[in-house]
Design an enzyme around this catalytic site. Structure first.
Site, PDB file in Angstrom:
ATOM      1  N   GLU A 231      -4.687   2.384  -4.179  1.00  0.00           N
ATOM      2  CA  GLU A 231      -3.235   2.462  -4.123  1.00  0.00           C
ATOM      3  C   GLU A 231      -2.608   1.177  -3.579  1.00  0.00           C
ATOM      4  O   GLU A 231      -1.502   1.185  -3.069  1.00  0.00           O
ATOM      5  CB  GLU A 231      -2.799   3.665  -3.288  1.00  0.00           C
ATOM      6  CG  GLU A 231      -3.070   3.564  -1.810  1.00  0.00           C
ATOM      7  CD  GLU A 231      -4.497   3.915  -1.391  1.00  0.00           C
ATOM      8  OE1 GLU A 231      -4.749   3.945  -0.176  1.00  0.00           O
ATOM      9  OE2 GLU A 231      -5.371   4.158  -2.247  1.00  0.00           O
TER      10      GLU A 231
ATOM     11  N   ASP B 134       0.849  -1.191   0.000  1.00  0.00           N
ATOM     12  CA  ASP B 134       0.000   0.000   0.000  1.00  0.00           C
ATOM     13  C   ASP B 134       0.883   1.239   0.000  1.00  0.00           C
ATOM     14  O   ASP B 134       1.867   1.313   0.749  1.00  0.00           O
ATOM     15  CB  ASP B 134      -0.898   0.001   1.238  1.00  0.00           C
ATOM     16  CG  ASP B 134      -1.921   1.113   1.200  1.00  0.00           C
ATOM     17  OD1 ASP B 134      -2.887   1.009   0.437  1.00  0.00           O
ATOM     18  OD2 ASP B 134      -1.727   2.108   1.935  1.00  0.00           O
ATOM     19  N   ILE B 135       0.530   2.203  -0.838  1.00  0.00           N
ATOM     20  CA  ILE B 135       1.259   3.475  -0.877  1.00  0.00           C
ATOM     21  C   ILE B 135       0.817   4.305   0.334  1.00  0.00           C
ATOM     22  O   ILE B 135      -0.371   4.582   0.506  1.00  0.00           O
ATOM     23  CB  ILE B 135       0.989   4.234  -2.187  1.00  0.00           C
ATOM     24  CG1 ILE B 135       1.402   3.378  -3.399  1.00  0.00           C
ATOM     25  CG2 ILE B 135       1.728   5.571  -2.184  1.00  0.00           C
ATOM     26  CD1 ILE B 135       0.985   3.953  -4.736  1.00  0.00           C
TER      27      ILE B 135
END
Length: 168
Positions: free
Chosen positions: A87, A44-45
């Site tokens: 994301e 995950d960003i």
């Protein structure tokens, strides 16, 4: 292999790959799985909403592409990665032990953190959190990625920009 379609397409690609890679109904493959583990990761960003809110969705899309490029460049041809939604990315690491998965995840984390992204005269610092797990002979792609997602949640709870491992 990088899948770029919907979550459902991603799940189908990973499921199909998993079934081709290891037919766990076979006693031989159950034994094989004991020695040659496969692993899964969810990436995950970190603080992605802030990027979108500050720089706009075009920049957010660019950040997603850069992270996807880092993942694709680092993985092997035998691995499967795809955008899982928003994301997040899901990764299936074929013939990869937990220790090797942790090493690879740390490499990905450092590679992403090292990418310089300049937008509107400002440097955007992008980091990722990663949840890692290894497959067991009772796993399905759903259970594998559920455990990896749980590990990701713990990485985020503990401050982000890190790898968290959750074994079955």
């Amino acid at each position: 292999l990088l899948v770029t379609h919907s979550n459902y397409s991603c799940f189908l690609a990973i499921t199909e790959y998993h079934q081709q890679a290891v037919d766990l109904s076979s006693p031989f493959n159950q034994e094989w799985c004991t020695y040659y583990l496969n692993s899964g990761a969810v990436i995950d960003i970190d603080y992605f909403k802030h990027v979108n809110d500050t720089f706009g969705h075009t920049t957010g899309d660019r950040v997603i592409k850069i992270v996807a490029d880092v993942i694709r460049e680092r993985l092997r041809d035998s691995d499967v990665s795809c955008r899982w939604g928003g994301e997040e990315f899901a990764v299936y690491l074929h013939n990869t032990t937990g220790v090797d998965a942790i090493t690879l995840a740390e490499e990905l984390r450092i590679l992403v953190q090292g990418r310089k992204i300049v937008e509107q005269g400002k440097t955007i610092r992008v980091t990722v959190s990663l949840g890692i797990t290894t497959i067991t002979h009772n796993d399905t792609p759903t259970s594998l990625f559920s455990r990896a997602d749980s590990a990701l949640y713990k990485a985020k709870q503990q401050g982000r920009n890190q790898v968290y491992v959750e074994f079955a």
